[in-house]
Design a protein around this motif. Structure first.
Motif, mmCIF file in Angstrom:
data_model
loop_
_atom_site.group_PDB
_atom_site.id
_atom_site.type_symbol
_atom_site.label_atom_id
_atom_site.label_comp_id
_atom_site.label_asym_id
_atom_site.label_seq_id
_atom_site.Cartn_x
_atom_site.Cartn_y
_atom_site.Cartn_z
ATOM 1 N N ARG A 5 0.734 -1.054 0.141
ATOM 2 C CA ARG A 5 -0.266 -0.033 -0.272
ATOM 3 C C ARG A 5 1.063 1.098 -0.547
ATOM 4 N N GLN A 6 0.331 2.711 -0.480
ATOM 5 C CA GLN A 6 1.062 3.755 -0.084
ATOM 6 C C GLN A 6 -0.090 4.482 -0.206
ATOM 7 N N ALA A 7 0.130 5.674 1.535
ATOM 8 C CA ALA A 7 -0.276 6.320 1.551
ATOM 9 C C ALA A 7 0.071 7.794 0.981
ATOM 10 N N PRO A 8 -0.547 8.447 0.741
ATOM 11 C CA PRO A 8 -0.508 10.390 -0.355
ATOM 12 C C PRO A 8 1.199 10.433 1.182
ATOM 13 N N GLY A 9 1.806 10.781 0.161
ATOM 14 C CA GLY A 9 3.059 11.543 0.534
ATOM 15 C C GLY A 9 4.056 11.170 1.538
ATOM 16 N N LYS A 10 4.078 9.318 1.337
ATOM 17 C CA LYS A 10 4.667 7.662 1.908
ATOM 18 C C LYS A 10 5.475 7.091 1.043
ATOM 19 N N THR B 66 -5.753 4.053 5.096
ATOM 20 C CA THR B 66 -5.913 4.944 3.735
ATOM 21 C C THR B 66 -4.986 4.806 2.904
ATOM 22 N N ALA B 67 -5.351 4.643 2.229
ATOM 23 C CA ALA B 67 -3.893 4.321 0.942
ATOM 24 C C ALA B 67 -4.246 3.877 -0.543
ATOM 25 N N VAL B 68 -3.525 3.714 -1.512
ATOM 26 C CA VAL B 68 -4.108 2.500 -2.174
ATOM 27 C C VAL B 68 -3.153 1.495 -2.355
ATOM 28 N N GLN C 117 -2.572 -1.778 -10.545
ATOM 29 C CA GLN C 117 -2.941 -0.635 -10.990
ATOM 30 C C GLN C 117 -2.835 0.064 -9.702
ATOM 31 N N GLY C 118 -3.807 -0.818 -8.695
ATOM 32 C CA GLY C 118 -3.788 -0.430 -7.505
ATOM 33 C C GLY C 118 -5.613 -0.246 -6.978
ATOM 34 N N THR C 119 -5.977 -0.009 -6.259
ATOM 35 C CA THR C 119 -8.046 -0.113 -5.367
ATOM 36 C C THR C 119 -6.989 1.472 -4.577
ATOM 37 N N GLN C 120 -8.096 2.321 -4.884
ATOM 38 C CA GLN C 120 -8.066 2.975 -3.278
ATOM 39 C C GLN C 120 -8.922 2.721 -2.357
ATOM 40 N N VAL C 121 -8.646 2.977 -1.312
ATOM 41 C CA VAL C 121 -9.011 2.381 0.009
ATOM 42 C C VAL C 121 -9.199 3.569 1.327
#
Length: 124
Positions: free
Chosen positions: A38-43, A91-93, A116-120
Motif C-alpha cells: 500500500r501507498q499512502a499520500p506522501g509516503k 487509507t492508501a492505494v 494498477q492499485g485500488t483506493q481505500v
C-alpha cells in the motif's frame, strides 16, 4: 507473463471492513507468491501481506496483524485481502503484486508484476 487487476476498494468508516480482490490472468498463477502493498499520500509504498504459491504460508506487517487476512484460490486465479477494524491510517492505494517464487517475498524488488492499485479510504 501475468496481469493483475485489483477491485474492492472504496470508502468505509473507521471500524469497518473491506475485502480486496486481485484477479490474475495467465496459466502460471499458482507458480507465484502473491503480495499486497500500500501507498499512502506522501509516503513510500510498504509491504502489507504476502502468501506463498501454495497458500500454506502467510505473513503480515505488524500494523495489520490480527486485522487483515490474505488468502488465495489458485483454481480461480485470485488473491484476496480481508481487512477488518479499519482505521484512518489504513487509507492508501493498495496494490496486488506477483513474485516468481514459491516462498513469501517482502521486498518490492522481488515482485515482477503489479496491478494498477485500488483506493481505500477510511473516514474517522
Amino acid at each position: 507473463q501475468i496481469q493483475l487487476v485489483e477491485s474492492g476498494g472504496g470508502l468505509v468508516q473507521a471500524g469497518g471492513s473491506l475485502r480486496l480482490s486481485c484477479a490474475a490472468s495467465g496459466r502460471t498463477f499458482s507458480s507465484y507468491a502473491m503480495g499486497w502493498f500500500r501507498q499512502a499520500p506522501g509516503k513510500e509504498r510498504e509491504f502489507v501481506a504476502a502468501i506463498s504459491w501454495s497458500g500454506v504460508s502467510t505473513s503480515y506487517a505488524d500494523f495489520v496483524k490480527g486485522r487483515f487476512t490474505i488468502s488465495r484460490d489458485n483454481a480461480k486465479n485470485t488473491v484476496t485481502l480481508q481487512m477488518n477494524s479499519l482505521t484512518p491510517e489504513d487509507t492508501a492505494v493498495y496494490y496486488c503484486a506477483a513474485a516468481p517464487s514459491d516462498r513469501i517475498q517482502y521486498r518490492e524488488r522481488e515482485y515482477d508484476y503489479w496491478g494498477q492499485g485500488t483506493q481505500v479510504t477510511v473516514s474517522s
